[in-house]
Design a protein around this motif. Structure first.
Motif, PDB file in Angstrom:
ATOM      1  N   ASP A  31     -34.079  -6.393  -8.369  1.00 38.93           N
ATOM      2  CA  ASP A  31     -33.812  -7.559  -7.527  1.00 38.93           C
ATOM      3  C   ASP A  31     -32.314  -7.706  -7.262  1.00 38.93           C
ATOM      4  N   TYR A  32     -31.511  -7.542  -8.309  1.00 42.08           N
ATOM      5  CA  TYR A  32     -30.054  -7.644  -8.162  1.00 42.08           C
ATOM      6  C   TYR A  32     -29.523  -6.561  -7.229  1.00 42.08           C
ATOM      7  N   TYR A  33     -29.984  -5.318  -7.425  1.00 45.08           N
ATOM      8  CA  TYR A  33     -29.475  -4.194  -6.641  1.00 45.08           C
ATOM      9  C   TYR A  33     -29.843  -4.320  -5.167  1.00 45.08           C
ATOM     10  N   SER A  34     -31.048  -4.831  -4.909  1.00 48.14           N
ATOM     11  CA  SER A  34     -31.491  -4.972  -3.512  1.00 48.14           C
ATOM     12  C   SER A  34     -30.635  -5.977  -2.742  1.00 48.14           C
ATOM     13  N   LYS A  35     -30.045  -6.920  -3.460  1.00 47.19           N
ATOM     14  CA  LYS A  35     -29.253  -7.957  -2.812  1.00 47.19           C
ATOM     15  C   LYS A  35     -27.754  -7.645  -2.787  1.00 47.19           C
ATOM     16  N   THR A  36     -27.310  -6.737  -3.678  1.00 46.18           N
ATOM     17  CA  THR A  36     -25.855  -6.542  -3.825  1.00 46.18           C
ATOM     18  C   THR A  36     -25.465  -5.071  -3.868  1.00 46.18           C
ATOM     19  N   ASN A  43     -21.835  -4.401  -2.577  1.00 49.08           N
ATOM     20  CA  ASN A  43     -20.693  -5.052  -3.222  1.00 49.08           C
ATOM     21  C   ASN A  43     -20.930  -5.384  -4.696  1.00 49.08           C
ATOM     22  N   GLY A  44     -22.025  -4.953  -5.238  1.00 50.98           N
ATOM     23  CA  GLY A  44     -22.349  -5.275  -6.617  1.00 50.98           C
ATOM     24  C   GLY A  44     -21.684  -4.349  -7.620  1.00 50.98           C
ATOM     25  N   TYR A  45     -22.076  -4.512  -8.878  1.00 44.87           N
ATOM     26  CA  TYR A  45     -21.470  -3.750  -9.964  1.00 44.87           C
ATOM     27  C   TYR A  45     -22.045  -2.344 -10.122  1.00 44.87           C
ATOM     28  N   ILE A  46     -23.290  -2.134  -9.722  1.00 49.98           N
ATOM     29  CA  ILE A  46     -23.970  -0.913 -10.125  1.00 49.98           C
ATOM     30  C   ILE A  46     -24.223   0.060  -8.972  1.00 49.98           C
ATOM     31  N   ASP A  47     -24.190   1.335  -9.324  1.00 50.07           N
ATOM     32  CA  ASP A  47     -24.538   2.397  -8.396  1.00 50.07           C
ATOM     33  C   ASP A  47     -25.990   2.828  -8.566  1.00 50.07           C
ATOM     34  N   GLY A  48     -26.526   2.647  -9.769  1.00 49.82           N
ATOM     35  CA  GLY A  48     -27.900   3.051 -10.017  1.00 49.82           C
ATOM     36  C   GLY A  48     -28.379   2.567 -11.380  1.00 49.82           C
ATOM     37  N   ASP A  80     -18.202  -8.300 -17.423  1.00 51.70           N
ATOM     38  CA  ASP A  80     -18.542  -9.077 -16.230  1.00 51.70           C
ATOM     39  C   ASP A  80     -20.022  -8.952 -15.903  1.00 51.70           C
ATOM     40  N   PHE A  81     -20.568  -7.737 -16.025  1.00 50.96           N
ATOM     41  CA  PHE A  81     -21.987  -7.520 -15.751  1.00 50.96           C
ATOM     42  C   PHE A  81     -22.845  -8.363 -16.697  1.00 50.96           C
ATOM     43  N   LYS A  82     -22.484  -8.364 -17.959  1.00 49.54           N
ATOM     44  CA  LYS A  82     -23.246  -9.132 -18.944  1.00 49.54           C
ATOM     45  C   LYS A  82     -23.152 -10.637 -18.664  1.00 49.54           C
ATOM     46  N   LYS A  83     -22.012 -11.064 -18.147  1.00 46.51           N
ATOM     47  CA  LYS A  83     -21.807 -12.485 -17.885  1.00 46.51           C
ATOM     48  C   LYS A  83     -22.517 -12.944 -16.613  1.00 46.51           C
ATOM     49  N   TYR A  84     -22.462 -12.131 -15.565  1.00 49.20           N
ATOM     50  CA  TYR A  84     -22.924 -12.580 -14.249  1.00 49.20           C
ATOM     51  C   TYR A  84     -24.284 -12.004 -13.820  1.00 49.20           C
ATOM     52  N   VAL A  85     -24.714 -10.922 -14.473  1.00 47.71           N
ATOM     53  CA  VAL A  85     -25.974 -10.294 -14.058  1.00 47.71           C
ATOM     54  C   VAL A  85     -27.016 -10.373 -15.166  1.00 47.71           C
TER      55      VAL A  85
END
Length: 203
Positions: A130-135, A138-143, A167-172
């Protein structure tokens, strides 16, 4: 991973046999047979899940199952069990019976005790999807992918650093199930039930 193909003619067999022999050794036919048997046994176990009430309405598999895969070294089936979730005969006779039936389906199967159930792995994968589909731009992850052999979910970060992980642990998502790594240029996420695979995912 190697995918073995059914030959449709004697000419194809002659072409395929030397390649398999070079890759697997002189006993390649025995290895293929064992690999196929293990894949079939995994399918039998999945069928047992589908035909029982051993799962909750929200979970696809019993909570004591961590994963199922084929060992690339000896082609034996590996059953991952979450030790803390093993059912007892006094609490649920049906679950307990299914659990024992699973363990007895293949006498050569190896039992591995793991920390996380496949349901927990799937929950993390769903959140990441869900996170990857939306970001994805500009998101944190490549895969990301489920690494069943190691009973974890791998997240590949665009910028692999301690700061990015925090940051990933805090925001995702902050989960002990996740293993962070740097992004790879070429990644093959495909896993199948085909003989010769290294990892076998459920579902």
């Amino acid at each position: 991973p190697v995918t073995f193909v059914n030959a449709s003619s004697d000419e194809n067999v002659n072409d395929i046999d030397p390649a398999l022999k070079d890759y697997l050794g002189d006993n390649y036919e025995e290895k293929i047979k064992k690999n196929t048997e293990s894949a079939q046994n995994i399918e039998k176990i999945q069928s047992m899940f589908n035909n029982t009430n051993a799962r909750s309405m929200s979970n696809e598999y019993p909570d004591y199952i961590g994963g199922l895969y084929i060992d690339s070294q000896n082609d034996n089936m590996v059953i991952q069990i979450v030790k803390n979730n093993i059912p007892s005969s006094s609490e649920n006779a049906g679950d307990y019976s299914l659990y024992n039936n699973i363990l007895s389906i293949d006498e050569d199967a190896k039992i591995e005790y793991v920390d996380y159930s496949y349901n927990e792995i799937n929950e993390v994968i769903d959140i990441l999807a869900d996170y990857y589909s939306k970001t994805y731009e500009n998101g944190y992850i490549d895969g990301y992918y489920d690494d069943l052999i190691n009973n974890r979910v791998v997240v590949e970060l665009k910028n692999y650093s301690k700061e990015s992980i925090l940051d990933f642990k805090k925001y995702v998502l902050d989960s002990d199930l996740i293993y962070f790594t740097e992004s790879r240029n070429v990644v093959d996420y495909a896993t199948t039930l085909a003989p010769g695979q290294e990892v076998l995912t459920l579902g």
